[in-house]
Scaffold this active site. Structure first.
Site, PDB file in Angstrom:
ATOM      1  CG  ASP A 349       8.372   5.628   3.782  1.00  0.00           C
ATOM      2  OD1 ASP A 349       8.443   6.460   2.873  1.00  0.00           O
ATOM      3  OD2 ASP A 349       9.211   5.534   4.700  1.00  0.00           O
ATOM      4  CD  GLU A 385       9.405   5.858  -0.984  1.00  0.00           C
ATOM      5  OE1 GLU A 385       9.642   7.026  -1.327  1.00  0.00           O
ATOM      6  OE2 GLU A 385       9.424   5.480   0.209  1.00  0.00           O
TER       7      GLU A 385
END
Length: 666
Positions: A349, A385
């Site tokens: 993330d 990401e």
């Protein structure tokens, strides 16, 4: 607190955390700036603090001791002494019980009160005045565990990247409403490991499940007070501990059993991990672990005012992986999940934060080097990401060759195209053939692109074709949260409708999205529930909806028109049948010898049949993509070698094809 009644030996500074060796437990905690560290023990039944043990030994900034009488099951935490001086970035407060950053089991949840904050909440000086209340009654506790587990003949599937199809799911959301899963196992790791769940995933044709965060996480106080929860889990506090709210048995080994069962079915397990920030928030946040252990080491602080935090994550703080011990903690966590839990890869993330240094993002950061040089981690699937909210944070295409990246350009292009925006034929062709403009460098292949149309944040596919506006009222933020840029279409009616034409159009659009996703070069990523028309009623930010809004609604399963799981299975078979879809090498278009390995036919191209083309060995694949205009029925798309009016046809072949003689291609 009474003097120590427990035998205490010197112990070792490594490994960090609380580690049972079969005879006793070694405790080791890093803190560069602490003056003193106390190990706190708790009664397993009453959860009351029974003893504080001074950790008198320190080696290279690691405080350590060994308890020869300690056993698995022991509850513990730390109190760390030092200056409380937020203006210098120092927030030590021994009145606050702290979780071990290396805790392998975090027992219990937070009971919110002002005592969990290191400062006097609502005081005139904000965080500058230390709070002296003991918060141990409201804090979770760390539990010592025995990590032994019988793996037997378990073998990681090691699915090649070109065969990989990822299915993003939430452990609870996927299983909670699934009627074929035993009711007492729904919402749990054990539920995901049941035969009905695994058989469904196999029928769908996916090769890997990407689990939304399962590291121990915190429900924010503001959400709890609204009777909401941090459902998605992007609020980590324990990087070594699986969150026990998903454990039907209450045992850490339940997660391992799940992984073993999935492996036996040939399915890989990828974890969505959140190392960019922690659940402690900004300078007005709670003190739970890292902040009270060594705030200056663990976090990025403002260089000109270390009272405040850099906020690359948008969540109040950012972990500072440029510090060697913080970086070591993250790498140790990754290794632990591979070695001890058997996972096969990670989706990071806001991964840009992990590679930040004093001068911003560094594609040659020590974090990347640490992973690539590790013989265990280098074999795992690494997915970024590739952005954060800090300066220069958007880095799509900028990660090292061994990484794959979420390709949001693919998502945006497909949404714009199927919503009826014109002039996107060339852009669509680029996205469908691996996004060479982004990833074709440094020896990277199409597997660098993780293609997706929908993921956990944003609309589901059913909502993408049913809503033009977000409807996040249930989040209790006056519909201000979530993006307004949905690039969606509703066919003329916002939300559910009984209009047969609109329903048919929406189903065609869903099939079109799924077809593009599964037939594009790169690695497809499916969102759980999209195949059965799961809707969140237009909520595009269901992060706090641990209820039927956030859970997958399986009512569409088996319903004619709504259930597209068999359709996805057919697309997966088609993808496996034609190797040119898998992206073994970049397509060149027109080659020096005058042949083509890819052709994009414009809508104006003359109609042709397959016989008009010369395909060596007859080995080819082609398909047509028909855009729609907003509010109008979509043209049905189907495999074809013919350029139809209003469509874009992409033809890929191997060996290369010879161009037609009439010059109709572009």
């Amino acid at each position: 607190m009474n003097d120590s009644k427990t035998s205490v030996w010197r112990g070792q500074p490594q490994p960090l955390g609380a580690n049972w060796d079969g005879e006793g437990v070694n405790f080791a905690l890093f803190s560069e700036r602490a003056d003193r560290v106390e190990l706190c023990l708790f009664d397993s039944k009453t959860r009351r603090e029974t003893e504080r043990i001074a950790m008198r030994w320190q080696t290279n900034q690691v405080w350590h001791c060994y308890l020869p009488e300690a056993r698995p099951g022991l509850l513990y935490g730390y109190r760390v002494h030092g200056p409380y001086d937020p203006k210098r970035g120092l927030r030590f407060n021994p009145n606050k019980l702290l979780l071990d950053p290396y805790a392998k089991h975090i027992d219990g949840g937070i009971k919110w009160s002002d005592a969990l904050f290191g400062y006097r909440v609502a005081g005139a000086r904000e965080d500058l005045t230390m709070d002296r209340r003991d918060d141990a009654p409201g804090m979770p506790k760390c539990r010592v565990i025995d990590t032994a587990f019988t793996w037997g003949d378990d073998r990681p599937p090691r699915v090649p990247w070109h065969d990989t199809i990822i299915y993003e799911l939430h452990v609870k959301g996927f299983t909670q409403l699934h009627s074929d899963i035993p009711s007492h196992l729904r919402g749990t790791y054990a539920g995901l490991a049941t035969d009905p769940a695994i058989e469904y995933l196999k029928r769908l044709g996916v090769t890997a499940v990407e689990l939304m965060p399962v590291h121990a996480f915190v429900d924010e106080r503001r959400l709890v007070e609204k009777k909401l929860r941090n459902y998605w889990g992007y609020n980590s506090i324990g990087f070594f501990a699986p969150d026990m709210r998903y454990a039907a048995t209450g045992l850490v080994n339940e997660f391992k059993s799940m992984v073993k069962r999935l492996h036996s079915a040939g399915l890989e397990v990828i974890l969505d991990v959140v190392y960019n920030h922690t659940a402690e928030g900004n300078h007005l946040g709670q003190t739970l672990s890292f902040r009270g252990i060594d705030n200056r080491s663990y976090y990025w602080l403002k260089s000109d005012d270390p009272r405040f935090y850099e906020n690359f994550s948008g969540c109040g703080n950012a972990l500072n992986l440029s510090h060697p011990m913080v970086r070591t903690m993250v790498v140790d966590s990754l290794r632990y999940w591979v070695e001890t839990f058997g996972v096969d890869g990670f989706r990071f993330d806001l991964a840009t934060t992990l590679a930040r240094g004093p001068d911003g993002f560094d594609a040659h950061s020590k974090f990347f080097e640490a992973i690539w040089s590790d013989p265990l981690l280098a074999k795992t699937k690494l997915i970024a990401e590739p952005w954060d909210l800090g300066p220069g944070g958007y880095r799509v295409g900028g990660f090292p060759p061994e990484w794959s990246e979420w390709n949001d350009t693919f998502r945006r292009t497909l949404r714009r195209y199927w919503a009826g925006e014109g002039g996107l034929t060339g852009e669509m062709a680029t996205r469908m053939t691996g996004s060479a403009d982004i990833f074709e460098h440094h020896g990277r292949t199409q597997r660098a692109s993780i293609n997706h149309v929908t993921v956990h944040d944003g609309f589901t596919i059913a909502d993408l074709v049913s809503y033009e506006r977000k409807h996040n009222e249930a989040n209790q933020e006056n519909n201000r949260d979530g993006t307004d840029l949905n690039l969606s279409t509703n066919g003329g009616v916002e939300g559910p409708t009984d209009d047969a034409d609109i329903v048919a159009m929406r189903r065609r659009l869903r099939r079109n999205f799924l077809s593009c996703l599964l037939l594009a070069q790169g690695v497809p990523l499916l969102l759980a529930g999209d195949e059965v028309g799961n809707s969140q009623s237009g909520n595009n930010n269901a992060y706090c909806q641990d209820n039927e809004i956030g859970w997958v609604n399986w009512s569409g399963l088996g319903r004619d028109g709504e259930d597209m799981s068999a359709f996805i299975g057919q697309l997966v078979q088609l993808r496996r049948r034609f190797p040119q879809l898998q992206g073994h090498r970049w397509l060149e278009g027109r080659r020096p010898d005058g042949t083509y390995d890819a052709l994009w036919l414009t809508p104006e191209a003359v109609e042709m049949t397959e016989e008009d083309w010369r395909f060596p060995n007859g080995h080819f694949l082609s398909y047509a993509l028909a855009p729609i205009k907003r509010g109008q029925p979509a043209v049905r798309s189907s495999p074809s070698a013919m350029a139809m009016a209003g469509t874009m046809t992409i033809i890929m072949a191997r060996p290369p094809i010879h161009p037609p003689t009439d010059g109709s291609t572009s």
